[in-house]
Write a protein that holds these residues in place. Structure first.
Motif, short mmCIF file in Angstrom:
data_model
loop_
_atom_site.label_atom_id
_atom_site.label_comp_id
_atom_site.label_asym_id
_atom_site.label_seq_id
_atom_site.Cartn_x
_atom_site.Cartn_y
_atom_site.Cartn_z
N ASN A 33 0.86 -1.18 0.00
CA ASN A 33 0.00 0.00 0.00
C ASN A 33 0.90 1.23 0.00
OD1 ASN A 33 -3.01 0.85 0.62
ND2 ASN A 33 -1.69 2.26 1.74
N SER A 60 0.28 11.97 10.35
CA SER A 60 -1.04 11.72 10.91
C SER A 60 -1.99 11.17 9.86
CB SER A 60 -1.60 13.02 11.50
OG SER A 60 -2.89 12.77 12.03
N ALA A 118 0.55 5.64 0.06
CA ALA A 118 -0.34 6.81 0.12
C ALA A 118 0.43 8.02 0.65
CB ALA A 118 -1.53 6.53 1.03
N PRO A 119 0.08 9.24 0.13
CA PRO A 119 0.74 10.45 0.60
C PRO A 119 0.08 11.01 1.87
CG PRO A 119 -0.67 10.96 -1.28
CD PRO A 119 -0.82 9.49 -1.01
N TYR A 120 0.91 11.53 2.77
CA TYR A 120 0.45 12.14 4.02
C TYR A 120 1.23 13.42 4.28
CZ TYR A 120 -2.39 8.11 5.10
OH TYR A 120 -3.38 7.16 5.06
N SER A 121 0.53 14.56 4.31
CA SER A 121 1.25 15.83 4.48
C SER A 121 1.10 16.41 5.90
CB SER A 121 0.79 16.86 3.45
OG SER A 121 -0.52 17.26 3.73
N PHE A 122 0.31 15.75 6.75
CA PHE A 122 0.38 16.11 8.17
C PHE A 122 1.60 15.34 8.66
CE2 PHE A 122 -4.37 17.22 9.14
CZ PHE A 122 -4.25 18.31 8.31
N TYR A 125 0.23 23.00 -4.71
CA TYR A 125 1.54 22.46 -4.30
C TYR A 125 2.58 23.54 -4.52
CZ TYR A 125 -0.53 17.79 -4.24
OH TYR A 125 -1.30 16.70 -3.94
N ARG A 167 2.84 20.40 0.10
CA ARG A 167 1.39 20.48 -0.08
C ARG A 167 0.86 21.74 0.59
NH1 ARG A 167 -3.43 17.10 -0.39
NH2 ARG A 167 -4.66 18.37 -1.80
N SER A 224 -3.12 8.77 -4.06
CA SER A 224 -3.99 9.20 -2.95
C SER A 224 -5.45 8.79 -3.17
CB SER A 224 -3.91 10.72 -2.76
OG SER A 224 -4.60 11.37 -3.81
N ILE A 225 -5.72 8.21 -4.35
CA ILE A 225 -7.10 7.76 -4.64
C ILE A 225 -7.47 6.64 -3.65
CG2 ILE A 225 -8.53 6.58 -6.39
CD1 ILE A 225 -6.86 8.11 -8.50
N GLU A 226 -8.74 6.67 -3.23
CA GLU A 226 -9.17 5.67 -2.23
C GLU A 226 -9.46 4.33 -2.89
OE1 GLU A 226 -12.32 7.45 0.02
OE2 GLU A 226 -11.06 9.13 0.63
N ASN A 250 -5.76 10.54 9.19
CA ASN A 250 -7.01 11.06 9.77
C ASN A 250 -8.21 10.21 9.41
OD1 ASN A 250 -5.21 13.06 10.33
ND2 ASN A 250 -6.43 14.72 9.48
N LYS A 267 -7.98 4.84 7.62
CA LYS A 267 -7.35 4.56 6.31
C LYS A 267 -6.45 3.32 6.35
CE LYS A 267 -7.84 9.37 5.12
NZ LYS A 267 -7.28 10.60 4.56
N ASP A 268 -6.19 2.80 5.14
CA ASP A 268 -5.42 1.55 5.01
C ASP A 268 -4.03 1.66 5.63
OD1 ASP A 268 -7.55 0.51 3.64
OD2 ASP A 268 -6.75 1.00 1.66
N THR A 269 -3.37 2.80 5.46
CA THR A 269 -2.02 2.97 6.01
C THR A 269 -2.04 2.71 7.51
OG1 THR A 269 -1.51 4.56 4.28
CG2 THR A 269 -0.11 4.63 6.25
C1 LIG Z 1 -0.42 15.39 -0.98
C2 LIG Z 1 -1.45 14.71 -0.13
C3 LIG Z 1 -1.33 14.75 1.25
C4 LIG Z 1 -2.25 14.09 2.06
N1 LIG Z 1 -2.11 14.17 3.40
C5 LIG Z 1 -2.93 13.47 4.21
C6 LIG Z 1 -2.74 13.50 5.62
O1 LIG Z 1 -1.83 14.12 6.15
N2 LIG Z 1 -3.58 12.75 6.39
C7 LIG Z 1 -4.57 12.01 5.84
O2 LIG Z 1 -5.29 11.35 6.58
N3 LIG Z 1 -4.78 11.98 4.51
C8 LIG Z 1 -3.97 12.68 3.68
N4 LIG Z 1 -4.15 12.65 2.33
C9 LIG Z 1 -5.22 11.79 1.78
C10 LIG Z 1 -4.76 10.34 1.68
O3 LIG Z 1 -3.62 10.21 0.86
C11 LIG Z 1 -5.90 9.50 1.07
O4 LIG Z 1 -6.99 9.47 1.96
C12 LIG Z 1 -5.47 8.09 0.72
O5 LIG Z 1 -6.48 7.45 0.00
C13 LIG Z 1 -5.16 7.26 1.97
O6 LIG Z 1 -4.71 6.04 1.51
P1 LIG Z 1 -4.69 4.71 2.42
O7 LIG Z 1 -6.13 4.40 2.78
O8 LIG Z 1 -4.09 3.71 1.48
O9 LIG Z 1 -3.85 4.99 3.60
C14 LIG Z 1 -3.29 13.35 1.48
C15 LIG Z 1 -3.44 13.33 0.09
C16 LIG Z 1 -2.52 14.00 -0.71
C17 LIG Z 1 -2.67 13.97 -2.19
#
Ligand SMILES: Cc1cc2nc3c(=O)[nH]c(=O)nc-3n(C[C@H](O)[C@H](O)[C@H](O)COP(=O)(O)O)c2cc1C
Length: 299
Positions: free
Chosen positions: A42, A62, A44-48, A193, A187, A102-104, A64, A73-75
């Motif tokens: 898996n 983080s 995914a991007p996280y900017s917190f 961006y 982000r 970042s798509i679900e 959320n 979320k999956d992560t």
């Molecule tokens: C650049 C970027 C930053 C993101 N930052 C966060 C974040 O900090 N926390 C969060 O919960 N989701 C964040 N998201 C949304 C998650 O990437 C998105 O919900 C994703 O589908 C989660 O994937 P997962 O279910 O595989 O973990 C961000 C998306 C993008 C494009």
């Protein structure tokens, strides 16, 4: 300055979220690679996200609860199952592909494949590194702190960094990462961006042990200059001492300066000349011009 004051409790979470994203910005992006307990990848991007300690090296991001349906979320699920994550930095060359990840997608879908990234085996943990990422950090999760149970609530994922891999071509001759070469993106709010290279990068040298004089020790005529900006006044406040009277007398004999002194608007002209000197990096000269203006024109 007209100010908008916000009580977080009075706003729908989706609007509050955007004010926070816009104000706490730009944010670095953790491109988090995990595996579920069956070994499915898996990404995914996280900017917190940020670094919080160098010794020991600790990163925190983080995950959320979704605002729309309160789902986690999956992560987060994968980390709860395995306790491992690779955090990959995101540069400009991979920005658009990263957004695809970042798509679900459903949990079993591999975002490495969907977003076209190359998985690379890690040394010390099971999740893959992203080969395209210029900096990949293998981590064990030390702790997860839950911040709430409603939509938008974060889970702080506290990560011990076990190993770091950096693309050799982003490292300079002093063994430091060159920001222009690594070319990271940050982000911001909504779809914005920022690309942290080229003219977006500014250099501020501020020794922290030299006791700079500070704003409070500047004469009011400099602090309240109608010509200089706060950044420019700060260049003067960053000096460890102001020029002495003897050097001001010498400066007033300078041909360019003496011409200005004959003008009616001598004060403004000197401040303008000081401003040009600051832009050219001649801070001592600028300080001299400003002190000269102070000695000649300040009441
Ligand atoms: C650049 C970027 C930053 C993101 N930052 C966060 C974040 O900090 N926390 C969060 O919960 N989701 C964040 N998201 C949304 C998650 O990437 C998105 O919900 C994703 O589908 C989660 O994937 P997962 O279910 O595989 O973990 C961000 C998306 C993008 C494009």
């Amino acid at each position: 300055m007209k100010t908008r004051t916000i009580d977080p409790k009075q706003l729908p979470v989706k609007d509050l979220h955007q004010y926070i994203l816009g104000a706490v910005s730009p944010r670095p992006i953790a491109f988090a690679s995990t595996l579920d307990r069956e070994g499915n990848p898996n990404l995914a991007p996280y900017s917190f996200f940020n670094a919080f300690s160098s010794n020991p090296p600790v990163l925190v991001f983080s995950s959320n609860r979704k605002v729309k349906d309160n789902q986690t979320k999956d992560t987060l699920h994968n980390i709860r199952e395995t306790g491992e994550v690779v955090i990959n930095a995101v540069n400009f060359a991979m920005m658009r592909q990263m957004a695809l990840a970042s798509i679900e997608y459903p949990a079993h879908i591999d975002e490495f494949i969907k977003a076209g990234f190359t998985p690379l085996a890690s040394d010390l943990v099971k999740p893959f590194r992203v080969a395209e990422s210029p900096a990949q950090m293998e981590c064990k999760v030390k702790d997860i702190i839950t911040l709430g149970d409603e939509g938008g609530a974060g889970h702080l994922i506290i990560c011990d960094v076990l190993r770091i891999h950096i693309h050799e071509d982003v490292i300079d001759e002093q063994n430091r990462i060159d920001p222009h070469r690594i070319d990271l993106v940050g982000r911001m709010g909504r779809a914005y961006y920022v690309r942290a290279s080229g003219p977006a990068i500014h250099t501020v040298f501020q020794p922290v042990t030299d006791m700079a004089i500070g704003f409070d020790q500047l004469p009011a005529s400099i602090r309240q200059s109608p010509i200089l900006t706060g950044n420019e006044i700060a260049e003067i406040a960053a000096l460890t001492e102001l020029p002495v009277t003897a050097s001001l007398e010498l400066l007033s004999l300078d041909l360019e300066v003496s011409k200005l002194l004959e003008q009616e608007e001598g004060y403004s002209a000197l401040h303008q000349m000081a401003r040009n000197a600051i832009t050219a990096g001649s801070i001592d000269r600028a300080a001299g011009l400003l002190m000269l203006a102070d000695s000649l024109y300040a009441q």
